[in-house]
Design a protein around this motif. Structure first.
Motif, PDB file in Angstrom:
ATOM      1  N   VAL A   1       8.265 -12.025  65.943  1.00 55.66           N
ATOM      2  CA  VAL A   1       9.047 -12.799  64.976  1.00 55.66           C
ATOM      3  C   VAL A   1       9.833 -11.879  64.048  1.00 55.66           C
ATOM      4  N   LEU A   2       9.291 -10.701  63.745  1.00 53.94           N
ATOM      5  CA  LEU A   2      10.010  -9.766  62.887  1.00 53.94           C
ATOM      6  C   LEU A   2      11.238  -9.207  63.605  1.00 53.94           C
ATOM      7  N   SER A   3      11.063  -8.857  64.884  1.00 52.42           N
ATOM      8  CA  SER A   3      12.216  -8.363  65.645  1.00 52.42           C
ATOM      9  C   SER A   3      13.250  -9.470  65.823  1.00 52.42           C
ATOM     10  N   GLY A   4      12.787 -10.721  65.900  1.00 52.37           N
ATOM     11  CA  GLY A   4      13.720 -11.837  66.012  1.00 52.37           C
ATOM     12  C   GLY A   4      14.648 -11.917  64.817  1.00 52.37           C
ATOM     13  N   VAL A   5      14.103 -11.696  63.621  1.00 51.55           N
ATOM     14  CA  VAL A   5      14.930 -11.730  62.410  1.00 51.55           C
ATOM     15  C   VAL A   5      16.005 -10.640  62.465  1.00 51.55           C
ATOM     16  N   PHE A   6      15.601  -9.412  62.825  1.00 52.27           N
ATOM     17  CA  PHE A   6      16.575  -8.317  62.833  1.00 52.27           C
ATOM     18  C   PHE A   6      17.523  -8.401  64.027  1.00 52.27           C
ATOM     19  N   PHE A   7      17.093  -9.014  65.110  1.00 50.66           N
ATOM     20  CA  PHE A   7      17.997  -9.265  66.226  1.00 50.66           C
ATOM     21  C   PHE A   7      19.118 -10.202  65.778  1.00 50.66           C
ATOM     22  N   MET A   8      18.728 -11.292  65.113  1.00 51.21           N
ATOM     23  CA  MET A   8      19.735 -12.247  64.643  1.00 51.21           C
ATOM     24  C   MET A   8      20.632 -11.638  63.573  1.00 51.21           C
ATOM     25  N   LEU A   9      20.049 -10.819  62.697  1.00 52.27           N
ATOM     26  CA  LEU A   9      20.873 -10.158  61.678  1.00 52.27           C
ATOM     27  C   LEU A   9      21.879  -9.209  62.329  1.00 52.27           C
TER      28      LEU A   9
ATOM     29  N   LEU B   1      23.214  -9.585  65.347  1.00 53.80           N
ATOM     30  CA  LEU B   1      24.275 -10.424  65.910  1.00 53.80           C
ATOM     31  C   LEU B   1      25.209 -10.937  64.816  1.00 53.80           C
ATOM     32  N   ALA B   2      24.631 -11.344  63.676  1.00 51.91           N
ATOM     33  CA  ALA B   2      25.453 -11.874  62.590  1.00 51.91           C
ATOM     34  C   ALA B   2      26.378 -10.792  62.027  1.00 51.91           C
ATOM     35  N   CYS B   3      25.843  -9.594  61.828  1.00 47.03           N
ATOM     36  CA  CYS B   3      26.666  -8.495  61.306  1.00 47.03           C
ATOM     37  C   CYS B   3      27.751  -8.099  62.307  1.00 47.03           C
ATOM     38  N   TYR B   4      27.392  -8.137  63.595  1.00 47.33           N
ATOM     39  CA  TYR B   4      28.382  -7.780  64.617  1.00 47.33           C
ATOM     40  C   TYR B   4      29.487  -8.837  64.698  1.00 47.33           C
TER      41      TYR B   4
ATOM     42  N   GLY C   1      28.896   0.306  60.401  1.00 47.12           N
ATOM     43  CA  GLY C   1      27.701   1.024  59.943  1.00 47.12           C
ATOM     44  C   GLY C   1      26.557   0.075  59.629  1.00 47.12           C
ATOM     45  N   VAL C   2      26.878  -1.079  59.053  1.00 47.43           N
ATOM     46  CA  VAL C   2      25.841  -2.076  58.768  1.00 47.43           C
ATOM     47  C   VAL C   2      25.200  -2.551  60.066  1.00 47.43           C
TER      48      VAL C   2
END
Length: 562
Positions: A69-77, A79-82, A96-97
């Motif tokens: 679930v923790l990796s899920g949050v950063f995976f989505m973040l 994608l959102a930043c990209y 860079g973000v």
């Protein structure tokens, strides 16, 4: 660590953290899909099914699978930043973000190594960066190729991070990776392709799910592997042909295939055939392909909307019921592993873990039976052999216990738990010096090994031989063992009580024994309950413990772990 600082070891709050993280991932998924595709209800459906699907139960209900679930949050973040970077003018700081968030995601779980490829898929659809229009009408073919080349080049820093993560993961898990001698490449390839189709089946019809699916290996008929390869190749060819008209089919399908590569079994780690938790992020690709595909069926627009709404409602209701039931199997160890034996065959891991539960309850004979079944199913199951040796020690079957430990150490010379238990067997044989030397060796290599600390503390506190006793060191070792155990192991409380008594601190000895007694009652371990009652009576009489059998109080400590 933060959870334990805030909530201690109260499981409910740890579960709540998992639920919160999963919810954040769901919300981010919905927002990303809605913003990049503009399809509100399809995005909502994908996010909802991802949120409540029974395959998510393992990732959310299993506290120590927090990395999912923790990796899920950063995976989505990521994608959102990209997505933010891709829809604006090129910016170094925005890129860079993306790199920083992706690096943090890799630290949560190496499965995110495929993210650079997922970003390329999103460039194809829905971002359409491969064919993005130019402000110039006379854009040449060479300029279009340069644009595509730039999309690949901008993934290089991310790919370098992925490569570093792969190297670190292979190094860290090297001891758990099966060699080609144990599982040939052809068997791994066949199992991988079968697993791809198994996950699809479980996504569409999620029944007979459980915590562990034993690896079948070479026992799987070769025709199943060949048929699976043909099916996967056929689907891939079909979605590739339809890429211009229905690009979401290709993107969703490749998202699913690519994200599963690290855990599909081409590099076999452990003895599971597949695992529900592995679908946590890959399943999103399947849901996108199925949802957008169903939404583009050639039906009248009004009928399509009504049909989609009705079908979505029924699917969500059905999945909610099944997930509620599936999550219930995680309420305790007995329900979890009994379920595993019900829905799988030849499950040595489930047999072993039920043995652990039975031994903790003091049902030694029943535990031995489970361990023997586990070993018969997989003779190389060294954990079951070590647990069996523990149980045999309870019954005083020293020769059989020693034999199991010797076999374990032949297969795994550095098996710390086997060495701990071997020390217990040596004590029972009257070889206290050899046992102490064994535990000292373990602690020299692994200073924070709680079992070795507790075992050694017991002997130093309770040995009938004065020259072996060392009350001060026994108390130090027992306190450290208790800290490492989190206060959940009744046997370590017994050891701590004995150490206090050896130092003449009988009030504290009684208090420790009373805490251990409560745990023994909770585990319904009648033999241990009697031991604690006798120990408490001795402490109140001002008498230290003297273990005439020389049996370490924590010799079965590792049997309390799953």
């Amino acid at each position: 660590m933060l959870d334990c600082q805030l909530w201690g070891v109260r499981a409910g709050w740890h579960h709540a953290t998992n639920v919160v993280l999963h919810t954040i991932t769901v919300i981010l998924l919905f927002n990303i899909l809605r913003q990049t595709t503009g399809a509100l209800w399809r995005s909502a459906f994908v996010a909802t099914v991802f949120a409540i699907h029974p395959l998510r139960s393992e990732s959310v209900a299993w506290i120590s699978e927090r990395k999912d679930v923790l990796s899920g949050v950063f995976f989505m973040l990521t994608l959102a930043c990209y997505a933010n970077y891709a829809r604006r003018a090129p910016s170094l700081w925005r890129y860079g973000v993306v790199v920083i968030v992706f690096a943090i995601g890799l630290l949560t779980k190496p499965m995110l190594v495929t993210v650079p490829l997922i970003l390329l898929l999103l460039d194809f659809w829905p971002s359409q960066r491969f064919t993005e229009p130019s402000t110039r009408k006379d854009r040449t073919a060479e300029e279009r190729k340069a644009g595509v080349r730039r999309l690949f080049l901008e993934k290089i820093p991310l790919l370098l991070l992925s490569g570093a993560s792969c190297v670190a993961t292979l190094k860290a898990q090297g001891q758990y990776i099966s060699s080609s001698d144990v599982l040939p490449l052809t068997s791994r390839l066949g199992n991988a392709c079968i697993s791809y189709l198994t996950y699809i089946g479980q996504t569409i019809w999620p029944t007979r799910l459980t915590a562990f699916y034993p690896l079948q290996g070479e026992s799987v008929p070769s025709w199943k592997g060949v048929a699976s390869v043909l099916v996967i190749a056929g689907i891939t060819f079909a979605v590739f042909i339809a890429r211009r008209r229905q690009p979401y089919l290709l993107v969703g399908w490749l998202w699913y295939l690519v994200m599963l590569v690290p855990v599909i079994g081409l590099v076999q780690v452990g003895w599971q055939e597949h695992a529900d938790r592995y679908t946590y992020l890959p399943s999103i690709g399947l849901l996108i392909a199925l949802t957008w595909g169903a939404g583009s069926l050639p039906t009248p627009a009004r009928l399509r909307v009504r049909l989609f709404a009705a079908t979505a409602g029924m699917v969500i209701a059905a999945l909610s019921v099944v997930t509620w039931k599936q999550t219930g199997y995680w309420r305790n160890s007995e329900a979890l592993w009994t379920r595993a034996l019900t829905v799988t065959n030849n499950n040595d891991v489930a047999e072993n873990n039920l043995g652990v539960l039975l031994l903790a309850r003091g049902q030694v004979s029943e535990a031995i039976s489970r361990y023997e079944k586990a070993i018969a199913l997989r003779p190389t199951n060294t954990e079951a052999r070590t647990n069996l040796a523990n149980a045999l020690l309870y019954q005083g079957r020293l020769d059989e216990a020693t034999d199991q430990l010797r076999r374990t150490l032949e297969m795994q010379p550095e098996n710390v738990e086997a060495r701990n238990t071997l020390g217990a067997a040596l004590i029972r044989r009257g070889q206290a010096g050899a046992a102490i030397a064994e535990w000292e060796r373990v602690l020299a290599e692994h200073p924070d090994n709680g079992n070795a600390q507790a075992n050694l503390a017991w002997v130093l506190a309770t040995s009938p031989h004065a020259e072996l006793r060392n009350g001060r060191r026994a108390l130090d070792l027992a306190q450290r063992a208790l800290q490492l155990s989190g206060g959940t192991n009744a046997m370590i409380f017994r050891t701590l009580g004995a150490a206090y008594a050896e130092n003449g601190r009988f009030s504290e000895a009684s208090q420790s024994a009373e805490k251990g007694l409560l745990l023994a009652i909770t585990h319904r371990n009648t033999a241990l309950i009697r031991d604690f009652e006798m120990n408490i009576a001795s402490y109140r009489a001002g008498e230290p413990l003297r273990d005439g059998t020389n049996q370490p109080g924590a010799a079965a400590g590792q049997a309390n772990k799953t």
